[in-house]
Design a protein around this motif. Structure first.
Motif, PDB file in Angstrom:
ATOM      1  N   PRO A 246      43.874  37.012  43.831  1.00 58.84           N
ATOM      2  CA  PRO A 246      42.424  36.804  43.666  1.00 58.84           C
ATOM      3  C   PRO A 246      41.611  37.296  44.846  1.00 58.84           C
ATOM      4  CG  PRO A 246      43.585  34.715  44.003  1.00 58.84           C
ATOM      5  CD  PRO A 246      44.626  35.750  43.754  1.00 58.84           C
ATOM      6  N   ARG A 247      42.196  37.301  46.037  1.00 61.83           N
ATOM      7  CA  ARG A 247      41.480  37.817  47.208  1.00 61.83           C
ATOM      8  C   ARG A 247      41.277  39.322  47.076  1.00 61.83           C
ATOM      9  NH1 ARG A 247      45.614  36.158  51.688  1.00 61.83           N
ATOM     10  NH2 ARG A 247      46.849  37.250  50.102  1.00 61.83           N
ATOM     11  N   VAL A 248      42.290  40.008  46.574  1.00 53.53           N
ATOM     12  CA  VAL A 248      42.205  41.456  46.364  1.00 53.53           C
ATOM     13  C   VAL A 248      41.157  41.764  45.306  1.00 53.53           C
ATOM     14  CG1 VAL A 248      43.463  43.494  45.546  1.00 53.53           C
ATOM     15  CG2 VAL A 248      44.576  41.871  47.123  1.00 53.53           C
ATOM     16  N   ALA A 249      41.147  40.982  44.231  1.00 56.97           N
ATOM     17  CA  ALA A 249      40.154  41.187  43.170  1.00 56.97           C
ATOM     18  C   ALA A 249      38.735  41.013  43.702  1.00 56.97           C
ATOM     19  CB  ALA A 249      40.420  40.213  42.018  1.00 56.97           C
ATOM     20  N   LYS A 250      38.531  40.011  44.554  1.00 60.88           N
ATOM     21  CA  LYS A 250      37.205  39.799  45.140  1.00 60.88           C
ATOM     22  C   LYS A 250      36.802  40.985  46.006  1.00 60.88           C
ATOM     23  CE  LYS A 250      37.304  34.722  45.229  1.00 60.88           C
ATOM     24  NZ  LYS A 250      37.392  33.523  46.108  1.00 60.88           N
ATOM     25  N   LEU A 251      37.748  41.456  46.839  1.00 58.65           N
ATOM     26  CA  LEU A 251      37.419  42.573  47.720  1.00 58.65           C
ATOM     27  C   LEU A 251      37.145  43.846  46.920  1.00 58.65           C
ATOM     28  CD1 LEU A 251      37.053  43.783  50.490  1.00 58.65           C
ATOM     29  CD2 LEU A 251      39.536  44.096  50.639  1.00 58.65           C
ATOM     30  N   ALA A 252      37.931  44.084  45.881  1.00 59.66           N
ATOM     31  CA  ALA A 252      37.707  45.270  45.049  1.00 59.66           C
ATOM     32  C   ALA A 252      36.308  45.253  44.443  1.00 59.66           C
ATOM     33  CB  ALA A 252      38.764  45.331  43.944  1.00 59.66           C
ATOM     34  N   LYS A 253      35.875  44.080  43.990  1.00 58.61           N
ATOM     35  CA  LYS A 253      34.527  43.968  43.410  1.00 58.61           C
ATOM     36  C   LYS A 253      33.460  44.219  44.459  1.00 58.61           C
ATOM     37  CE  LYS A 253      31.647  40.873  40.614  1.00 58.61           C
ATOM     38  NZ  LYS A 253      31.586  39.556  39.917  1.00 58.61           N
ATOM     39  N   LEU A 254      33.648  43.676  45.661  1.00 60.12           N
ATOM     40  CA  LEU A 254      32.660  43.863  46.722  1.00 60.12           C
ATOM     41  C   LEU A 254      32.606  45.313  47.188  1.00 60.12           C
ATOM     42  CD1 LEU A 254      33.280  40.645  48.855  1.00 60.12           C
ATOM     43  CD2 LEU A 254      31.452  41.064  47.197  1.00 60.12           C
TER      44      LEU A 254
END
Length: 276
Positions: A246-254
Motif C-alpha cells: 500500500p505504501r508503493v501504491a500511495k507513492l505511485a499515485k502521488l
C-alpha cells in the motif's frame, strides 16, 4: 539541502559487495511483507531524489505515506538494494536498462509507474553544433550496454553515423556501418561523461547527469532525443511481489499527480518531461 540521505560512489562500491544478491530468504521475505515502516526509496540525486523530496515535503503526509529518500550516484546499487530488501523501491531507470540488468544479474525488479523522461543529449565544450565536429573527433558514450546503444541511436537519428538495420538495445560501435567523419568513441561510466567534456570533442550524457553538471538538455545539447514514442521513460520500481504494497501504491499515485507534473514542468523547463 535536500532532505535525503546521500551515498557516494566510494561508499557504494563497498556497499554493493555487502548487499549482494544472495541474502537469506527469511530476510527477503520479512522485507517484502513488512509494510508498517517508512517506504525507503533509492534514487539518483537529480531529478529523481528532487522529485521524491517534493513529494515527501508537500504531499506524503496528507496521503498517510512515511517516505524516506536515499540518494545513490551509480546505476547498480539501487537495484541490488531493492533486490535484497535494503530499500523498498527505486526510482532512476528505464525499461530497456532494467530488462538488461535483470537478465545479467538474476534480479527480479519490476516497474510500477512511469513518471518522466530525461532526453539523452550530445554536448560539447569545443563545438557549437554537431555539424562542426571535425574528422577524427572523439565522442564519449556511456559504457553500459543499454545507454551506449541509446547514445549511438541518438547519433544515428541525427545523421552523424549509420547503424545496421534492426539493431536493438545492445548496439555497440561495431554495429556502425557508416561513419563519415571517422569519429572515435570513448566508453565511460555514465556518471563520468560530463567530466570528460574537457578531454573529448563531445559526449553523449544521460539527462540526470547533465542536470547535475549544470547542463540543460533543452538548451545546451547539440542534439537530443525526441520525447515522441520514447521507450526510455523513468519509473518507480520494486522487487517482484511488492507491487501491491500500500505504501508503493500511495507513492505511485502521488508521483503521477497534477502537483508533481507542475513541479517537473516548472523546475526543469523542458529538461525533464512528465510521462503521465
Amino acid at each position: 539541502m535536500r532532505n535525503a540521505t546521500k551515498f557516494t560512489t566510494a561508499v557504494l562500491a563497498t556497499g554493493a559487495l555487502t548487499l549482494g544478491l544472495t541474502a537469506c530468504g527469511s530476510d527477503k521475505d520479512s522485507a517484502s511483507s513488512d509494510t508498517s515502516g517508512p517506504l525507503v526509496v533509492a534514487a539518483s540525486p537529480t531529478p529523481h531524489a528532487e522529485i521524491l523530496t517534493f513529494v515527501k515535503d508537500n504531499l506524503a503526509q496528507k496521503a498517510g505515506l512515511d517516505l524516506e529518500v536515499k540518494e545513490f550516484t551509480d546505476y547498480v546499487t539501487p537495484n541490488t538494494a531493492t533486490e535484497d530488501g535494503s530499500v523498498g523501491a527505486n526510482y532512476f531507470q528505464n525499461q530497456p536498462y532494467l530488462d538488461d540488468f535483470n537478465k545479467k544479474n538474476g534480479t527480479h525488479i519490476v516497474p510500477v509507474v512511469t513518471v518522466h523522461l530525461e532526453p539523452l543529449g550530445l554536448y560539447s565544450h569545443k563545438v557549437k553544433s554537431a555539424d562542426a565536429l571535425k574528422s577524427g573527433a572523439t565522442i564519449a558514450v556511456p559504457n553500459d550496454s543499454v545507454n551506449e546503444a541509446r547514445a549511438l541511436k541518438l547519433l544515428a537519428a541525427n545523421g552523424i553515423i549509420t547503424l545496421k538495420d534492426g539493431v536493438g538495445n545492445e548496439a555497440t560501435p561495431a554495429d556502425i556501418t557508416k561513419n563519415p567523419k571517422d569519429l572515435k568513441f570513448k566508453e565511460l561510466e555514465a556518471a563520468q561523461t560530463p567530466r570528460s567534456l574537457d578531454d573529448v570533442d563531445a559526449a553523449v550524457i544521460n539527462g540526470n547527469y547533465a542536470l547535475e553538471a549544470d547542463l540543460s538538455p533543452a538548451k545546451d545539447a547539440l542534439v537530443s532525443e525526441s520525447p515522441k514514442d520514447n521507450p526510455y521513460g523513468n519509473f518507480l520500481a520494486v522487487k517482484e511481489g511488492s507491487e501491491d504494497d500500500p505504501r508503493v501504491a500511495k507513492l505511485a499515485k502521488l508521483l503521477t499527480s497534477a502537483e508533481v507534473r507542475k513541479f517537473i514542468e516548472d523546475k526543469y523547463d523542458g529538461s525533464v518531461i512528465p510521462s503521465f
